[in-house]
Design a protein around this motif. Structure first.
Motif, short mmCIF file in Angstrom:
data_model
loop_
_atom_site.label_atom_id
_atom_site.label_comp_id
_atom_site.label_asym_id
_atom_site.label_seq_id
_atom_site.Cartn_x
_atom_site.Cartn_y
_atom_site.Cartn_z
N VAL A 31 -33.59 50.74 -23.11
CA VAL A 31 -33.34 49.53 -22.35
C VAL A 31 -32.14 48.84 -23.00
CG1 VAL A 31 -35.72 49.24 -21.56
CG2 VAL A 31 -35.03 48.22 -23.72
N ALA A 32 -31.74 47.70 -22.47
CA ALA A 32 -30.58 47.00 -23.01
C ALA A 32 -30.78 46.70 -24.50
CB ALA A 32 -30.35 45.71 -22.23
N ASN A 33 -29.69 46.45 -25.20
CA ASN A 33 -29.71 46.12 -26.62
C ASN A 33 -30.39 47.20 -27.45
OD1 ASN A 33 -28.58 43.45 -26.28
ND2 ASN A 33 -30.54 42.92 -25.33
N PRO A 34 -29.96 48.45 -27.34
CA PRO A 34 -30.63 49.51 -28.10
C PRO A 34 -30.52 49.28 -29.60
CG PRO A 34 -28.57 50.31 -27.18
CD PRO A 34 -28.79 48.94 -26.61
N ILE A 35 -31.55 49.71 -30.30
CA ILE A 35 -31.63 49.60 -31.75
C ILE A 35 -31.70 51.04 -32.28
CG2 ILE A 35 -32.98 48.73 -33.71
CD1 ILE A 35 -32.13 46.43 -31.98
N SER A 36 -30.85 51.36 -33.24
CA SER A 36 -30.88 52.72 -33.78
C SER A 36 -32.20 52.95 -34.51
CB SER A 36 -29.71 52.94 -34.74
OG SER A 36 -29.93 52.24 -35.96
N LEU A 46 -37.03 43.58 -42.81
CA LEU A 46 -36.39 42.34 -42.35
C LEU A 46 -37.41 41.40 -41.71
CD1 LEU A 46 -33.09 43.73 -40.78
CD2 LEU A 46 -33.50 42.94 -43.11
N ASN A 47 -38.35 41.96 -40.96
CA ASN A 47 -39.36 41.13 -40.32
C ASN A 47 -40.21 40.40 -41.36
OD1 ASN A 47 -40.69 40.28 -37.83
ND2 ASN A 47 -42.43 41.41 -38.63
N ILE A 48 -40.57 41.09 -42.42
CA ILE A 48 -41.37 40.46 -43.49
C ILE A 48 -40.57 39.34 -44.15
CG2 ILE A 48 -42.29 40.87 -45.80
CD1 ILE A 48 -43.40 43.50 -44.73
N LEU A 112 -29.53 41.19 -36.14
CA LEU A 112 -30.30 42.39 -35.83
C LEU A 112 -31.71 42.01 -35.38
CD1 LEU A 112 -30.73 45.46 -35.69
CD2 LEU A 112 -31.33 45.37 -38.13
N MET A 113 -32.33 41.05 -36.04
CA MET A 113 -33.67 40.63 -35.66
C MET A 113 -33.67 39.98 -34.28
SD MET A 113 -35.52 41.93 -37.91
CE MET A 113 -37.09 41.24 -37.41
N ARG A 117 -35.79 41.38 -31.08
CA ARG A 117 -36.69 40.56 -30.26
C ARG A 117 -36.34 40.68 -28.78
NH1 ARG A 117 -39.46 41.16 -34.14
NH2 ARG A 117 -39.61 39.66 -35.81
N ARG A 118 -35.05 40.67 -28.47
CA ARG A 118 -34.63 40.84 -27.07
C ARG A 118 -35.04 42.22 -26.57
NH1 ARG A 118 -30.02 38.32 -29.17
NH2 ARG A 118 -28.85 40.27 -29.18
N HIS A 119 -34.82 43.23 -27.40
CA HIS A 119 -35.17 44.60 -27.04
C HIS A 119 -36.68 44.72 -26.80
CE1 HIS A 119 -34.74 48.99 -27.00
NE2 HIS A 119 -35.83 49.01 -27.72
N GLN A 120 -37.48 44.13 -27.68
CA GLN A 120 -38.93 44.20 -27.52
C GLN A 120 -39.38 43.53 -26.23
OE1 GLN A 120 -39.73 42.41 -31.36
NE2 GLN A 120 -40.58 44.34 -32.14
N ARG A 121 -38.78 42.40 -25.91
CA ARG A 121 -39.13 41.71 -24.66
C ARG A 121 -38.74 42.56 -23.45
NH1 ARG A 121 -40.04 36.72 -22.01
NH2 ARG A 121 -40.31 37.42 -19.87
#
Length: 166
Positions: A31-36, A46-48, A112-113, A117-121
């Motif tokens: 989907v949009a905003n792919p994350i490698s 990073l999330n922690i 990146l975070m 978040r956009r990618h997850q949504r």
């Protein structure tokens, strides 16, 4: 009901574990905003760091990352070093104890975070596009409730229960 759907309450509950193991794959959707895949692994650390430094003056160390990820300190150290080399984390002396080293997100790490978040949504919207809106919202509420319960597990641990006993 399809043949792949659990038939009994016990079957349904037994299917939860395998379903959780598949959830992380949603981040790999095109989907949009792919994350490698490499940056996706970095987002664990990073999330922690983001979660534990966002709303407080709390400091987070490599040791805390290891504990929160449930990995050996040497594994956490390699993960943190990789995120630092990638430019996503900053290592600095603690403001509370100059002998300790603490971690914070760099501006690139924060970006990146945000992308994650956009990618997850977008992945959630894509996966649940044919669901009724009430089902989408109910699932979202229950997922958040589950994660909140997970965050409170330390308060419900056997050691915490023993400490409360007279």
């Amino acid at each position: 009901m399809t043949t792949n759907e659990p038939q009994t309450a016990e079957d349904l509950l037994n299917a939860v574990g395998p379903a959780f193991s598949k959830l992380r794959r949603t981040s790999l959707l095109e989907v949009a905003n792919p994350i490698s895949a490499k940056d996706l692994s970095r987002t664990l650390v990073l999330n922690i760091v983001q979660e534990h430094t966002r709303d407080s003056e709390a400091e987070i160390t490599v040791g805390a990352v290891a504990e929160l990820l449930g990995v050996d300190p040497s594994v956490a150290s390699r993960m943190v070093s990789d995120s630092i080399k990638a430019g996503y984390l900053i290592r600095a002396a603690s403001q509370q104890d100059g002998r300790r080293t603490v971690l914070s997100l760099s501006p690139e790490g924060a970006e990146l975070m945000s992308r994650l978040r956009r990618h997850q949504r977008e992945a959630f919207d894509y996966i649940t596009a044919d669901w009724a809106e009430e089902d989408r919202l109910a699932f979202a509420r229950l997922m958040l409730k589950y994660v909140d319960s997970l965050a409170r597990l330390r308060d419900r641990s056997p050691a915490a229960d023993d400490a409360k006993r007279p």
